[in-house]
Design an enzyme around this catalytic site. Structure first.
Site, short mmCIF file in Angstrom:
data_model
loop_
_atom_site.label_atom_id
_atom_site.label_comp_id
_atom_site.label_asym_id
_atom_site.label_seq_id
_atom_site.Cartn_x
_atom_site.Cartn_y
_atom_site.Cartn_z
N TYR A 1 -0.23 -7.66 -1.96
CA TYR A 1 -1.43 -6.89 -2.26
C TYR A 1 -2.55 -7.22 -1.26
O TYR A 1 -3.19 -6.32 -0.70
CB TYR A 1 -1.88 -7.18 -3.68
CG TYR A 1 -3.12 -6.42 -4.11
CD1 TYR A 1 -3.04 -5.08 -4.48
CD2 TYR A 1 -4.36 -7.05 -4.18
CE1 TYR A 1 -4.16 -4.39 -4.89
CE2 TYR A 1 -5.49 -6.37 -4.59
CZ TYR A 1 -5.39 -5.04 -4.95
OH TYR A 1 -6.51 -4.35 -5.35
N VAL A 2 -2.77 -8.49 -1.04
CA VAL A 2 -3.83 -8.92 -0.12
C VAL A 2 -3.53 -8.45 1.30
O VAL A 2 -4.42 -7.98 2.02
CB VAL A 2 -4.00 -10.45 -0.18
CG1 VAL A 2 -4.85 -10.95 0.98
CG2 VAL A 2 -4.63 -10.86 -1.50
N SER B 1 -10.35 -3.61 -1.64
CA SER B 1 -10.44 -4.63 -2.70
C SER B 1 -11.14 -5.85 -2.13
O SER B 1 -11.18 -6.04 -0.90
CB SER B 1 -9.03 -5.00 -3.16
OG SER B 1 -9.02 -6.20 -3.91
N GLY C 1 -4.34 8.84 -6.48
CA GLY C 1 -4.46 7.94 -7.62
C GLY C 1 -5.56 8.39 -8.55
O GLY C 1 -6.26 7.58 -9.15
N VAL D 1 2.37 9.36 -2.75
CA VAL D 1 1.79 9.20 -1.41
C VAL D 1 2.78 8.64 -0.40
O VAL D 1 2.50 8.65 0.81
CB VAL D 1 0.52 8.32 -1.43
CG1 VAL D 1 -0.59 8.98 -2.23
CG2 VAL D 1 0.83 6.92 -1.94
#
Length: 255
Positions: free
Chosen positions: A161-162, A148, A16, A67
């Site tokens: 996402y979490v 994060s 990234g 990836v």
């Protein structure tokens, strides 16, 4: 003291690495002396980053890759080793949080969950696994996973996402146990950072203010403020740090 942060002779792969946080990480690792291999799906972006590093007197080669594709991942590691002689540092920064993965649990389907996990969690494992032999042969290999605040606390309407970032934190801790003392494995947990991905949030006055109000430092971070902790964790300054998650979140998780 400055020698502790010197990465001269080290080779770093940054996934990234074409924009935002990844771009800042690649540039700051190069500024610290590392040869850098920025990787992402966008060839133009990573070529621009590698060119900027070379123009500043550093060493860099861009390798485009997804990836989630094991052949691509192996190519990144093989190219890094061929160009610079090995891999000493892996920064797993590739990740995303697409609109179709946002919502209440009944609104987000498992296909969206799978896609987010595949990039954010499985991708990090894939890259680290591919680099394992080089890291273990390195004189002090280091893996830094970009997690994060969503890997430390819950965030509403961001369940895939979490879940992916909590998984990445767990992966960090578990890998650090297996690879100590040969390879250090740590994570950085950014809060809200001013990048292309958060531009919509910053343009929405209500959402931006709600985030700033929740952040003791009263602002979004700049990408370089995440790159700094990554350089620290990659360096000898963090020689006794492994299995840790460094929250670079402006105090978000202190509340």
């Amino acid at each position: 003291m400055s020698d502790l942060f010197d990465l001269d002779g080290r080779v770093a792969v940054v996934t990234g690495g074409g924009r935002g946080i990844g771009r800042a990480i690649a540039i700051e690792l190069a500024n610290a002396g590392a040869a850098v291999v920025p990787s992402a799906r966008s060839t133009d972006e990573i070529e621009a980053v590698a060119g900027e590093i070379r123009e500043s007197g550093g060493d860099a080669v861009a390798v485009s890759a997804d990836v989630t594709d094991s052949a691509d991942v192996n190519d990144v590691i093989d190219r890094a080793a061929a160009e610079f002689g090995g891999v000493d540092v892996v920064v797993n920064n590739a990740g995303f949080n697409p609109d179709d993965a946002l919502g209440r649990p009944e609104e987000v389907d498992t296909e969206s969950l799978d896609r987010v996990l595949d990039v954010n969690l499985n991708g990090a494992y894939e890259v680290t696994h591919a680099a394992a032999a080089h890291l273990l042969e390195s004189d002090g290999g280091s893996v830094i996973n970009v997690a994060s605040v969503g890997g430390l606390v819950g965030l509403p309407r961001q369940h895939p996402y979490v879940a992916s970032k909590h998984g990445l934190v767990g992966l960090t801790k578990s890998m650090s146990l297996d690879w100590a003392p040969d390879v250090r494995v740590n994570a950085v947990a950014p809060g809200y950072v001013s990048t292309e991905l958060t531009a919509d949030l910053e343009e929405n006055d209500r959402l931006r203010q709600s985030i700033v109000d929740r952040t003791p430092l009263d602002r979004f971070a700049e990408p370089s403020e995440i790159a700094g902790p990554v350089v620290f964790l990659a360096s000898e300054a963090a020689g006794y740090v492994t299995g840790s998650v460094l929250a670079a979140d402006g105090g978000w998780t202190a509340r």
